[in-house]
Each structure stands twice: as structure tokens, then as C-alpha cells.
Design a protein around this motif. Structure first.
Motif, PDB file in Angstrom:
ATOM      1  N   ASN A 197       0.798  -1.276   0.009  1.00  0.00           N
ATOM      2  CA  ASN A 197      -0.150   0.035   0.027  1.00  0.00           C
ATOM      3  C   ASN A 197       0.872   1.134  -0.124  1.00  0.00           C
ATOM      4  O   ASN A 197       0.453   2.335   0.304  1.00  0.00           O
ATOM      5  CB  ASN A 197      -0.898  -0.003   1.151  1.00  0.00           C
ATOM      6  CG  ASN A 197      -1.881   1.121   1.320  1.00  0.00           C
ATOM      7  OD1 ASN A 197      -2.532   1.142   0.083  1.00  0.00           O
ATOM      8  ND2 ASN A 197      -2.192   1.762   2.527  1.00  0.00           N
ATOM      9  N   ARG A 223       1.188  -2.739   6.525  1.00  0.00           N
ATOM     10  CA  ARG A 223       0.396  -1.720   5.832  1.00  0.00           C
ATOM     11  C   ARG A 223       1.090  -0.478   5.768  1.00  0.00           C
ATOM     12  O   ARG A 223       1.363  -0.090   7.101  1.00  0.00           O
ATOM     13  CB  ARG A 223      -1.084  -1.651   5.935  1.00  0.00           C
ATOM     14  CG  ARG A 223      -1.796  -0.690   5.437  1.00  0.00           C
ATOM     15  CD  ARG A 223      -3.427  -0.715   5.629  1.00  0.00           C
ATOM     16  NE  ARG A 223      -4.342   0.287   5.280  1.00  0.00           N
ATOM     17  CZ  ARG A 223      -5.302   0.537   4.988  1.00  0.00           C
ATOM     18  NH1 ARG A 223      -6.010  -0.774   5.710  1.00  0.00           N
ATOM     19  NH2 ARG A 223      -5.950   1.324   4.480  1.00  0.00           N
ATOM     20  N   GLN A 225       1.569   3.549   6.368  1.00  0.00           N
ATOM     21  CA  GLN A 225       0.790   4.619   6.763  1.00  0.00           C
ATOM     22  C   GLN A 225       1.441   5.606   6.499  1.00  0.00           C
ATOM     23  O   GLN A 225       2.775   6.007   7.123  1.00  0.00           O
ATOM     24  CB  GLN A 225       0.476   4.428   8.224  1.00  0.00           C
ATOM     25  CG  GLN A 225       0.031   2.955   8.815  1.00  0.00           C
ATOM     26  CD  GLN A 225      -1.457   2.747   8.807  1.00  0.00           C
ATOM     27  OE1 GLN A 225      -2.285   3.765   8.463  1.00  0.00           O
ATOM     28  NE2 GLN A 225      -2.282   1.773   8.947  1.00  0.00           N
ATOM     29  N   LYS A 232      -5.708   5.904  11.565  1.00  0.00           N
ATOM     30  CA  LYS A 232      -5.101   4.569  11.282  1.00  0.00           C
ATOM     31  C   LYS A 232      -5.833   4.349  10.103  1.00  0.00           C
ATOM     32  O   LYS A 232      -7.297   4.044   9.981  1.00  0.00           O
ATOM     33  CB  LYS A 232      -5.135   3.710  12.519  1.00  0.00           C
ATOM     34  CG  LYS A 232      -4.283   2.316  12.158  1.00  0.00           C
ATOM     35  CD  LYS A 232      -4.363   1.324  13.306  1.00  0.00           C
ATOM     36  CE  LYS A 232      -3.420   0.030  12.953  1.00  0.00           C
ATOM     37  NZ  LYS A 232      -3.326  -0.625  14.152  1.00  0.00           N
ATOM     38  N   ASP A 233      -5.136   3.567   9.158  1.00  0.00           N
ATOM     39  CA  ASP A 233      -5.743   2.725   7.885  1.00  0.00           C
ATOM     40  C   ASP A 233      -6.439   3.504   7.049  1.00  0.00           C
ATOM     41  O   ASP A 233      -7.531   2.985   6.440  1.00  0.00           O
ATOM     42  CB  ASP A 233      -6.408   1.464   8.591  1.00  0.00           C
ATOM     43  CG  ASP A 233      -5.424   0.443   9.212  1.00  0.00           C
ATOM     44  OD1 ASP A 233      -4.219   0.618   8.710  1.00  0.00           O
ATOM     45  OD2 ASP A 233      -5.824  -0.426   9.764  1.00  0.00           O
ATOM     46  N   LEU A 245      -7.558  -4.121   0.496  1.00  0.00           N
ATOM     47  CA  LEU A 245      -6.717  -3.987   1.757  1.00  0.00           C
ATOM     48  C   LEU A 245      -7.488  -4.569   2.978  1.00  0.00           C
ATOM     49  O   LEU A 245      -6.680  -5.213   3.797  1.00  0.00           O
ATOM     50  CB  LEU A 245      -6.432  -2.348   2.099  1.00  0.00           C
ATOM     51  CG  LEU A 245      -5.773  -1.784   1.110  1.00  0.00           C
ATOM     52  CD1 LEU A 245      -5.842  -0.034   1.468  1.00  0.00           C
ATOM     53  CD2 LEU A 245      -4.138  -1.930   1.421  1.00  0.00           C
ATOM     54  N   GLU A 246      -8.692  -4.644   2.994  1.00  0.00           N
ATOM     55  CA  GLU A 246      -9.444  -5.236   4.004  1.00  0.00           C
ATOM     56  C   GLU A 246      -9.230  -6.903   3.782  1.00  0.00           C
ATOM     57  O   GLU A 246      -9.003  -7.626   4.898  1.00  0.00           O
ATOM     58  CB  GLU A 246     -11.043  -4.935   4.026  1.00  0.00           C
ATOM     59  CG  GLU A 246     -11.795  -5.488   5.253  1.00  0.00           C
ATOM     60  CD  GLU A 246     -11.108  -5.102   6.516  1.00  0.00           C
ATOM     61  OE1 GLU A 246     -11.247  -6.003   7.466  1.00  0.00           O
ATOM     62  OE2 GLU A 246     -10.610  -4.000   6.577  1.00  0.00           O
ATOM     63  N   ALA A 249      -6.066  -7.669   5.427  1.00  0.00           N
ATOM     64  CA  ALA A 249      -6.353  -7.809   7.034  1.00  0.00           C
ATOM     65  C   ALA A 249      -7.168  -9.258   7.340  1.00  0.00           C
ATOM     66  O   ALA A 249      -6.609  -9.741   8.353  1.00  0.00           O
ATOM     67  CB  ALA A 249      -6.955  -6.612   7.475  1.00  0.00           C
TER      68      ALA A 249
END
Length: 292
Positions: A197, A223, A225, A232-233, A245-246, A249
């Protein structure tokens, strides 16, 4: 902060730490401290932390160096610790009563004294049978040599951490893993941080995961940041989607062990045989799992 001012009227408010160092303007505006401290306080590295504040803890926390020679654009370290400094010895920072030492160096192997410190750790390991050593922030694969690989292997660490931040690191990382294995590190003891990411694409991330699983080492997805993120996220890089992205996770939670993807044969095949990242991350429904 208003609570602090009411509790200690007339006392100055000093704000420091990661937030103050990375976002000083925001901190000044939102917190309005009397004094804002950016970066570290070098003198504090010369004294032991007050471990009595955490009586359940059983380890020494150590910096043998500050900063990093790499200055990667995605990293907060150049802002937090802009100068690369190092110390020649670590023995005076390791408490005898603790069973482990955790290093928080950003780039331990960049220190010109890293071989001397590895030798000190080997001596401690000989004297104290149940003594664990952890380079928590990871070792720079590009700086691994046959000499320091042998010294690292002699410490018999439970986890040897490396990083695979960009595709350009593929060959240096592979060489480092091979040198460490040849020196005596078991492949099951590797944990490789893999950033995603950022400027990579989902296909880039998949290839990195496939590389590591095929090399027989565990993958720890990280990930990206932004260093100035307030939530966050919240950041989604070009080429990525919130849904994808989920999925990463979810796959870490369901397929992973403590957030990592070990090179188990079934998991390896799932990633190596995938047509794309979405295919690799798909999870079976409960009905499908029962049916098989």
C-alpha cells in the motif's frame, strides 16, 4: 492537556515523543504546549530505564544506534532520529536479572561496532543459558555478510527479522537469507516484514509474498501509513482499494499465525497458484469449509 493544567496550575506543559516530532505544527495548534521537544534526548541513552514501573516485564530494551543510513522516503526515522549515531558496547545496558534483551535499533548492522556487540552478546549467551536476543526492528539484508551471518547464527535467536520493502531488494534479501541459512539459521526462524500500500501494486505485493513462501520463510505484511496520518488505515495508495486492503487484513487474521503467513505447504500453494492477489486472499465460506 487542560486537565493537566488544572491539576498542576502554574507548571509548564512540555510535549515530546513521536507525535510532537512528526507533526510539530499540528501539535502546537491542537495541544498548545508551553514547550515542544522534537527528536530524542541523547543523554537518556546512557542510562537504564526504570524497569520497576513495569514489574511484569522481563527484558532489557536497548538502542546501540540511533537513526539509519538509508533514509527511506516512507519511513519516520529520518524525522525522529535524523543523525546516525552509535555506541561501541552494550554490556552496561543489559540487566543481569532479565532473561532477554530487545534491540530497537533501526539499522543495527550499519554500526561500525556491530561485530563487537555481536561478540558481547555471544559471551553473555554462553554465561546465561536461557537468554533470548531479539532485533525487533529487523536487520538490513543488504548489510548481511558471511562474517556477521555466522555471528548472528551463533546467538540462536528464536526469530531473525528482515524486510522486503520494495522489489529492488529481492536479490540482496535472497542472498542474506541464503548466507544466514548456510551459517546455521533455520528457515523456520525467519520473519520478513513486507510493506504494501505504498508505491507497490497488488501484483508487486503478491510476487513478494510468493518469493518468501517459496524460499520457506514467514511473511509479515505491513500496511503503509503516512507519517502525518491522523487516522489509522485511512490511506489507500493508487492501485489499491479499501476492499483489497481489508482482504489482506482478513487473510492475516484467518490464515495467519500472530499476523504472519508461515510457509505451510497448503498456504504456499494457495499463494503460488493464485492468478492475482484477490484470488490469493479469497477465504472459503463456512459452508465450503464444512463441505471439504
Amino acid at each position: 492537556m487542560n486537565f493537566y493544567r488544572r491539576l498542576f496550575p502554574g507548571k509548564p506543559v512540555v510535549l515530546g515523543g513521536i507525535y510532537a516530532s512528526l507533526m510539530p505544527e499540528h501539535a502546537e495548534e491542537e495541544i498548545k504546549p508551553d514547550y515542544l521537544w522534537r527528536g530524542v534526548i541523547p543523554e537518556l541513552d546512557e542510562v537504564l530505564p526504570d524497569y520497576s514501573l513495569v514489574p511484569w516485564w522481563d527484558g532489557s530494551l536497548v538502542f546501540t544506534s540511533r537513526g539509519c543510513i538509508r533514509r527511506c522516503p516512507f519511513c519516520a526515522v529520518p524525522k525522529l532520529e535524523p543523525e546516525f549515531t552509535y555506541r561501541p558496547s552494550v554490556t552496561d545496558l543489559i540487566c543481569e536479572r532479565y532473561s532477554q534483551v530487545v534491540f530497537w535499533d533501526n539499522n543495527f548492522l550499519a554500526s561500525p561496532y556491530h561485530m563487537e556487540i555481536l561478540s558481547e552478546l555471544a559471551d553473555i549467551k554462553k554465561r546465561r543459558r536461557f537468554f533470548r536476543i531479539d532485533f525487533n526492528q529487523g536487520l538490513d539484508a543488504r548489510l548481511v555478510t558471511p562474517e556477521n551471518a555466522k555471528a548472528i547464527a551463533s546467538l540462536r535467536m528464536q526469530v531473525v527479522r528482515l524486510a522486503y520493502d520494495s522489489s529492488s531488494q529481492r536479490e540482496p534479501l535472497k542472498r542474506a537469507i541464503d548466507m544466514l541459512v548456510e551459517a546455521g539459521v533455520n528457515r523456520k526462524n525467519f520473519l520478513v516484514y513486507v510493506m504494501f500500500n505504498y508505491e507497490d501494486t497488488p501484483d508487486d505485493f503478491l510476487r513478494k509474498v510468493q518469493d518468501l513462501l517459496s524460499w520457506g520463510v514467514a511473511v509479515y505484511p505491513m500496511r503503509y501509513q503516512p507519517t502525518d496520518a491522523l487516522k489509522k488505515d485511512s490511506y489507500v495508495a493508487p492501485g489499491w482499494t479499501p476492499e483489497l486492503l481489508e482482504m489482506v487484513a482478513d487473510a492475516r487474521r484467518v490464515l495467519g499465525v500472530n499476523g504472519a503467513w508461515p510457509p505451510y505447504e497448503a498456504l504456499k500453494r494457495k499463494f503460488l497458484d493464485a492468478s492475482d492477489l484477490e484470488d490469493a486472499l479469497k477465504l472459503r465460506s463456512p459452508k465450503e469449509a464444512v463441505a471439504t
